[in-house]
Structures are given as structure tokens and as C-alpha cells.
Design an enzyme around this catalytic site. Structure first.
Site: not given
Ligand code: PBG
Length: 325
Positions: A196, A206, A250, A315
Site C-alpha cells: 500500500k 478521506r 494499492k 467504486y
């Protein structure tokens, strides 16, 4: 003079192209990240993630049922607590929002899809870091492990099939595995956010969870430096030694080299997280009519499969599941 080798012959028609396609992208390859907020009466749209909301408990249940109906592979839950504190207690309280939501969701869909929980403290700490802090403000790696263990147990008790530690503390997978095994949860799987990177692409996320890192700080002391490729192998090796069942890269599109490296290096399931900024960039350009958002989404997620991802956190999961099945 004319070419004898003619690759175009196999591109002449849709059926031919489908017959010889080397990879595919199906709903089962997709995991939907979902946000659930404590104490909210109505879902609240997240401006920087068009089409996504901070769910109420009810709207979350309905959303997960719909995703299951579309054949999506899984969901991963993120919590937005009503209050935050220095030790991020909402992350491991049995009545914390994600634990409550896990019980709701498991009651709703059972085993129709894989229910995962992101495991970290940042959504729950008032300073926004992924771990607890020492008095001098530095993230305390080893003290944090204890809280990760507690969060894993709370999530497992609430019915998570998979817990996904995303905080990038050294030793986190081992600490979680021990905590789970000691409490009889040896069947709860760990998806490790292994490689990551400290990325500029997490901005919309965020905003979605209302995290501000104290003092305008960042996560460069624990997340990986994007200049490094070899280091990803080290992170993955450590996570596998500590008991990770699946590993993640990621963000996704800027790390296809890492994904390909790891695909060749490990035999566990490998996943890519197509993160919030990657989604928002596509949405923003599509809104202006500059790109065909649907086509670009399929191309990018397809590229992740081609590079070696077994499944993808995205998403776009709900939105494109209908058009790729
Ligand atoms: C940390 C976490 C983050 C994301 C997933 N888990 C944020 C961060 O590291 O700052 C980002 C995901 C995204 O941008 O889509 N709990």
C-alpha cells in the site's frame, strides 16, 4: 508484398474477439467498498465520489442485497463513527458502527457474497492516523498492534468472513492472526493491504470518511514510497509469513508493474484496489464529456485483471456489474 500473418482476422467480429479474449472481467471479480455512518437518518451523498453515499444502517442493507443480486463478489465496509478519540475505540467496540453494520449485512445476505471489513484506526482516531500516537506525536507501531487485534476480534464476532488490515504497521498480520486464532476464529481470513503506497489518490476517500490527518500530516512514515518496486516483495513476504491469506496492491493503475511482479511471485489470491481518486478522475472527466466513463472504467479494471489481479476493490462495482455479466 501483402502480409501473410494477419492478426486482424481474429478481430473481425464480436464473436471472434470474444472467443479469443485472454482475460475477462465479471461481477464476481469485483468487491464494492461501502461507507456506513453512525447515527445518520438519511444517506448522505459523497461529493467527491459521485454515486456513493455515507449509508444509514438501512440503506446499507438494501445496497448490499442489490449488489448480491447483481452477482458482485463481495463488499468491504468502512465506518464513519459519530465521535472519535485518540485510541480509535469505535474500531473495536462491539457496538461500533462497522460491527453493528456487519451484523445487519450478514443477517441480510448471509453467504450470498463475501462480507469483508477494512481494519484500521484512522476513521476512528481524532488525529486521523492509522495507529495510536506516542506522546511526541509519532505513530506507535507496537502499541497499535494490540488495538488491531481487538478490532479483528470485534469484526470476526460480528460476522466478517474476511478482515483487511490497511494500516501498514509492521507485524500487523501476525498480531491479527494470533488474536483471531486464540479466540477460536481460525476460519476468519485475512486480506492484507500488503503493498500500500503513500498516494495522492486517497483524497476523495478521506472526504468520504471525514478523516483529516493532524497538522496537515501524511502517512509517509508507514505507507510505502512510490519510488520503490522491490520493497513490495518484502512487504508481501512478511505478510505471507505472518499468515495473510490474500494480498493486495494499492492504488491500482499506477502500480501495474507491482501487480505483475507479485502475480509471478506468489500463489495466493492477489487483489488490486482501484482507489477513490482513480474513480473520481474518471467520473470528473466523463461529467465534462471528455471521456466515455463506462468504457474507461471497463478498460482500467480489465487491465488490472490482465496484469494479474484475481479480484478488484472498486467504486465501480455496483455500477458496472450489470453491464459486464
Ligand atoms: C485506511 C484506508 C485508506 C483507504 C482505504 N483504507 C485511506 C488512507 O490510507 O489514507 C483509501 C481507499 C481509497 O482511496 O479508495 N483505513
Amino acid at each position: 508484398m501483402f502480409p501473410t500473418e494477419r492478426p486482424r482476422r481474429l478481430r473481425r467480429s464480436g464473436p471472434l474477439r470474444r472467443l479469443v479474449a485472454e482475460t475477462d472481467l465479471l461481477p464476481r471479480h469485483l468487491v464494492a467498498p461501502l461507507f456506513v455512518a453512525e447515527g445518520r437518518e438519511h444517506p448522505r451523498p459523497i461529493e467527491s465520489l459521485p454515486g456513493h453515499v455515507q449509508h444509514t444502517r438501512d440503506s446499507l442493507r438494501r445496497e448490499v442485497a442489490e449488489l448480491a443480486r447483481r452477482g458482485v463478489g463481495g463488499v468491504i465496509l468502512f465506518g464513519v463513527p459519530a465521535t472519535k478519540d485518540p485510541l480509535g475505540s469505535g474500531a473495536y467496540d462491539d457496538e461500533g458502527i462497522v460491527q453493528v453494520a456487519l451484523r445487519d449485512v450478514v443477517a441480510e445476505v448471509g453467504d450470498d457474497l463475501v462480507v469483508m471489513a477494512d481494519l484500521c484506526l484512522d476513521e476512528y482516531t481524532d488525529h486521523g492516523h492509522c495507529g495510536v500516537l506516542r506522546p511526541d506525536g509519532v505513530v506507535d507501531n507496537d502499541a497499535t498492534l494490540e488495538y488491531y487485534g481487538r478490532a479483528a476480534l470485534a469484526q470476526a464476532r460480528a460476522g466478517a468472513a474476511v478482515v483487511a488490515p490497511s494500516g501498514m504497521m509492521d507485524g500487523q498480520v501476525g498480531a491479527i492472526r494470533h488474536a483471531l486464532d486464540d479466540a477460536g476464529f481460525s476460519d476468519t481470513a485475512i486480506l492484507a493491504y500488503s503493498a500500500k503506497y503513500a498516494s495522492g489518490l486517497y483524497g476523495p476517500f478521506r472526504e468520504a470518511v471525514g478523516v483529516e490527518i493532524a497538522g496537515g500530516g501524511n502517512r509517509s512514515t508507514y505507507q510505502q514510497d512510490w519510488r520503490n518496486r522491490r520493497e513490495a516483495h518484502r512487504e508481501v513476504r512478511l505478510d505471507l509469513d505472518e499468515g495473510a491469506d490474500m494480498v493486495m496492491v494499492k492504488p491500482a493503475m499506477t502500480y501495474l508493474d507491482i501487480l505483475r511482479d507479485l502475480r509471478e511471485a506468489v500463489d495466493v489470491p492477489l487483489c488490486a484496489y482501484h482507489v477513490s481518486g482513480e474513480y473520481s478522475m474518471i467520473k470528473a472527466a466523463a461529467e465534462r464529456g471528455w471521456i466515455d466513463g463506462d468504457a474507461v472504467a471497463r478498460e482500467q479494471l480489465g487491465a488490472l485483471r490482465r496484469a494479474g489481479a484475481d479480484f478488484i476493490l472498486t467504486y465501480f462495482a455496483g455500477e458496472i456489474a450489470g453491464s459486464i455479466s
